[in-house]
Design a protein around this motif. Structure first.
Motif, PDB file in Angstrom:
ATOM      1  N   GLU A  56       7.090   4.554  -7.805  1.00  0.00           N
ATOM      2  CA  GLU A  56       5.770   4.013  -8.109  1.00  0.00           C
ATOM      3  C   GLU A  56       5.828   2.521  -7.844  1.00  0.00           C
ATOM      4  O   GLU A  56       6.716   1.824  -8.347  1.00  0.00           O
ATOM      5  CB  GLU A  56       5.400   4.282  -9.573  1.00  0.00           C
ATOM      6  N   ILE A  57       4.891   2.002  -7.042  1.00  0.00           N
ATOM      7  CA  ILE A  57       4.929   0.598  -6.652  1.00  0.00           C
ATOM      8  C   ILE A  57       3.565  -0.044  -6.834  1.00  0.00           C
ATOM      9  O   ILE A  57       2.553   0.620  -6.974  1.00  0.00           O
ATOM     10  CB  ILE A  57       5.388   0.432  -5.187  1.00  0.00           C
ATOM     11  N   THR A  58       3.576  -1.380  -6.805  1.00  0.00           N
ATOM     12  CA  THR A  58       2.362  -2.182  -6.859  1.00  0.00           C
ATOM     13  C   THR A  58       2.335  -3.071  -5.628  1.00  0.00           C
ATOM     14  O   THR A  58       3.341  -3.693  -5.288  1.00  0.00           O
ATOM     15  CB  THR A  58       2.343  -3.066  -8.124  1.00  0.00           C
ATOM     16  N   THR A  59       1.189  -3.138  -4.962  1.00  0.00           N
ATOM     17  CA  THR A  59       1.068  -3.997  -3.786  1.00  0.00           C
ATOM     18  C   THR A  59       0.662  -5.404  -4.211  1.00  0.00           C
ATOM     19  O   THR A  59       0.302  -5.631  -5.368  1.00  0.00           O
ATOM     20  CB  THR A  59       0.015  -3.454  -2.803  1.00  0.00           C
ATOM     21  N   ILE A  60       0.691  -6.330  -3.262  1.00  0.00           N
ATOM     22  CA  ILE A  60       0.294  -7.698  -3.584  1.00  0.00           C
ATOM     23  C   ILE A  60      -1.196  -7.792  -3.878  1.00  0.00           C
ATOM     24  O   ILE A  60      -1.641  -8.743  -4.491  1.00  0.00           O
ATOM     25  CB  ILE A  60       0.682  -8.683  -2.464  1.00  0.00           C
ATOM     26  N   GLY A  61      -1.953  -6.789  -3.469  1.00  0.00           N
ATOM     27  CA  GLY A  61      -3.377  -6.742  -3.767  1.00  0.00           C
ATOM     28  C   GLY A  61      -3.693  -6.069  -5.083  1.00  0.00           C
ATOM     29  O   GLY A  61      -4.844  -5.987  -5.488  1.00  0.00           O
ATOM     30  N   THR A  66       2.044   5.924  -5.594  1.00  0.00           N
ATOM     31  CA  THR A  66       3.346   6.570  -5.465  1.00  0.00           C
ATOM     32  C   THR A  66       3.676   6.673  -3.982  1.00  0.00           C
ATOM     33  O   THR A  66       2.828   7.042  -3.167  1.00  0.00           O
ATOM     34  CB  THR A  66       3.308   7.978  -6.084  1.00  0.00           C
ATOM     35  N   VAL A  67       4.914   6.386  -3.626  1.00  0.00           N
ATOM     36  CA  VAL A  67       5.338   6.414  -2.235  1.00  0.00           C
ATOM     37  C   VAL A  67       5.412   7.861  -1.759  1.00  0.00           C
ATOM     38  O   VAL A  67       6.056   8.700  -2.386  1.00  0.00           O
ATOM     39  CB  VAL A  67       6.718   5.726  -2.069  1.00  0.00           C
ATOM     40  N   LYS A  73       8.580   0.067   9.253  1.00  0.00           N
ATOM     41  CA  LYS A  73       7.905  -1.144   8.812  1.00  0.00           C
ATOM     42  C   LYS A  73       6.736  -0.894   7.872  1.00  0.00           C
ATOM     43  O   LYS A  73       6.114  -1.834   7.398  1.00  0.00           O
ATOM     44  CB  LYS A  73       7.391  -1.924  10.025  1.00  0.00           C
ATOM     45  N   THR A  74       6.431   0.368   7.589  1.00  0.00           N
ATOM     46  CA  THR A  74       5.292   0.689   6.728  1.00  0.00           C
ATOM     47  C   THR A  74       5.683   1.687   5.642  1.00  0.00           C
ATOM     48  O   THR A  74       6.722   2.337   5.724  1.00  0.00           O
ATOM     49  CB  THR A  74       4.126   1.285   7.545  1.00  0.00           C
ATOM     50  N   VAL A  75       4.811   1.788   4.646  1.00  0.00           N
ATOM     51  CA  VAL A  75       4.986   2.713   3.533  1.00  0.00           C
ATOM     52  C   VAL A  75       3.637   3.394   3.304  1.00  0.00           C
ATOM     53  O   VAL A  75       2.598   2.739   3.314  1.00  0.00           O
ATOM     54  CB  VAL A  75       5.414   1.954   2.256  1.00  0.00           C
ATOM     55  N   VAL A  76       3.647   4.704   3.094  1.00  0.00           N
ATOM     56  CA  VAL A  76       2.426   5.441   2.802  1.00  0.00           C
ATOM     57  C   VAL A  76       2.375   5.678   1.296  1.00  0.00           C
ATOM     58  O   VAL A  76       3.307   6.236   0.714  1.00  0.00           O
ATOM     59  CB  VAL A  76       2.373   6.789   3.563  1.00  0.00           C
ATOM     60  N   LEU A  77       1.263   5.223   0.674  1.00  0.00           N
ATOM     61  CA  LEU A  77       1.074   5.377  -0.764  1.00  0.00           C
ATOM     62  C   LEU A  77       0.021   6.424  -1.052  1.00  0.00           C
ATOM     63  O   LEU A  77      -0.948   6.572  -0.319  1.00  0.00           O
ATOM     64  CB  LEU A  77       0.596   4.059  -1.380  1.00  0.00           C
ATOM     65  N   GLU A  78       0.216   7.107  -2.165  1.00  0.00           N
ATOM     66  CA  GLU A  78      -0.785   8.039  -2.671  1.00  0.00           C
ATOM     67  C   GLU A  78      -1.310   7.443  -3.965  1.00  0.00           C
ATOM     68  O   GLU A  78      -0.554   7.186  -4.893  1.00  0.00           O
ATOM     69  CB  GLU A  78      -0.137   9.400  -2.929  1.00  0.00           C
ATOM     70  N   THR A  79      -2.626   7.202  -3.996  1.00  0.00           N
ATOM     71  CA  THR A  79      -3.215   6.541  -5.160  1.00  0.00           C
ATOM     72  C   THR A  79      -4.101   7.495  -5.930  1.00  0.00           C
ATOM     73  O   THR A  79      -4.861   8.258  -5.349  1.00  0.00           O
ATOM     74  CB  THR A  79      -4.069   5.339  -4.726  1.00  0.00           C
ATOM     75  N   GLY A  80      -4.014   7.451  -7.215  1.00  0.00           N
ATOM     76  CA  GLY A  80      -4.909   8.186  -8.104  1.00  0.00           C
ATOM     77  C   GLY A  80      -4.792   9.692  -8.048  1.00  0.00           C
ATOM     78  O   GLY A  80      -4.001  10.275  -7.320  1.00  0.00           O
ATOM     79  N   ALA A  92       3.808  -6.059   2.129  1.00  0.00           N
ATOM     80  CA  ALA A  92       2.701  -6.067   1.172  1.00  0.00           C
ATOM     81  C   ALA A  92       3.079  -5.447  -0.168  1.00  0.00           C
ATOM     82  O   ALA A  92       2.263  -5.413  -1.082  1.00  0.00           O
ATOM     83  CB  ALA A  92       1.501  -5.327   1.755  1.00  0.00           C
ATOM     84  N   ILE A  93       4.309  -4.967  -0.304  1.00  0.00           N
ATOM     85  CA  ILE A  93       4.764  -4.373  -1.566  1.00  0.00           C
ATOM     86  C   ILE A  93       5.237  -5.496  -2.477  1.00  0.00           C
ATOM     87  O   ILE A  93       6.124  -6.268  -2.127  1.00  0.00           O
ATOM     88  CB  ILE A  93       5.913  -3.361  -1.334  1.00  0.00           C
ATOM     89  N   SER A  94       4.654  -5.568  -3.661  1.00  0.00           N
ATOM     90  CA  SER A  94       4.979  -6.633  -4.599  1.00  0.00           C
ATOM     91  C   SER A  94       6.165  -6.267  -5.494  1.00  0.00           C
ATOM     92  O   SER A  94       7.089  -7.049  -5.649  1.00  0.00           O
ATOM     93  CB  SER A  94       3.765  -6.943  -5.462  1.00  0.00           C
ATOM     94  N   SER A  95       6.110  -5.071  -6.082  1.00  0.00           N
ATOM     95  CA  SER A  95       7.176  -4.699  -7.016  1.00  0.00           C
ATOM     96  C   SER A  95       7.220  -3.195  -7.193  1.00  0.00           C
ATOM     97  O   SER A  95       6.256  -2.492  -6.911  1.00  0.00           O
ATOM     98  CB  SER A  95       6.951  -5.366  -8.374  1.00  0.00           C
TER      99      SER A  95
END
Length: 118
Positions: A56-61, A66-67, A73-80, A92-95
């Motif tokens: 589970e990650i947080t972007t800079i935005g 969840t990854v 060079k990229t990561v695909v996230l699934e949100t909600g 763009a991944i913050s933490s």
């Protein structure tokens, strides 16, 4: 002639503390500003390179997700819960995890001492 040589030697001696002070200031700037910033960059790069599916990650935005897939060079996230998938660049991944440092914003109180002219 002897007086001239002595005067130039004294001038060189008075420059030594100034040069030494400049060198010390550069060293202090390095250890207080540059070195910690390089450590932060290195830690962030290690975190981004160690991402794996399920993290589970947080972007800079501020987007939390969840990854689902990790590419070069990229990561695909699934949100909600609606399972929307979004692709982000790794920079763009913050933490990892969700950031819980949000502070409660105090509500603005109206000034009670307003003078009403009637």
């Amino acid at each position: 002639m002897f007086k001239l040589a002595a005067a130039s030697g004294a001038g060189n001696m008075s420059m030594l503390p100034s040069i030494l002070m400049i060198v010390v200031m550069i060293a202090v700037m390095y250890f207080l500003m540059i070195r910690p910033e390089n450590k932060k960059k290195k830690a962030a790069e290690e975190m981004r390179s160690s991402l794996k599916v399920g993290d589970e990650i947080t972007t800079i935005g501020g987007i939390v997700g969840t990854v689902c897939a990790v590419k070069e060079k990229t990561v695909v996230l699934e949100t909600g819960a609606d399972r929307v998938r979004v692709e982000f660049t790794k920079w763009a991944i913050s933490s990892k995890g969700t950031q819980s440092t949000e502070e409660a914003v105090p509500e603005k109180s109206e000034k009670k001492d307003k003078k009403e002219d009637k």
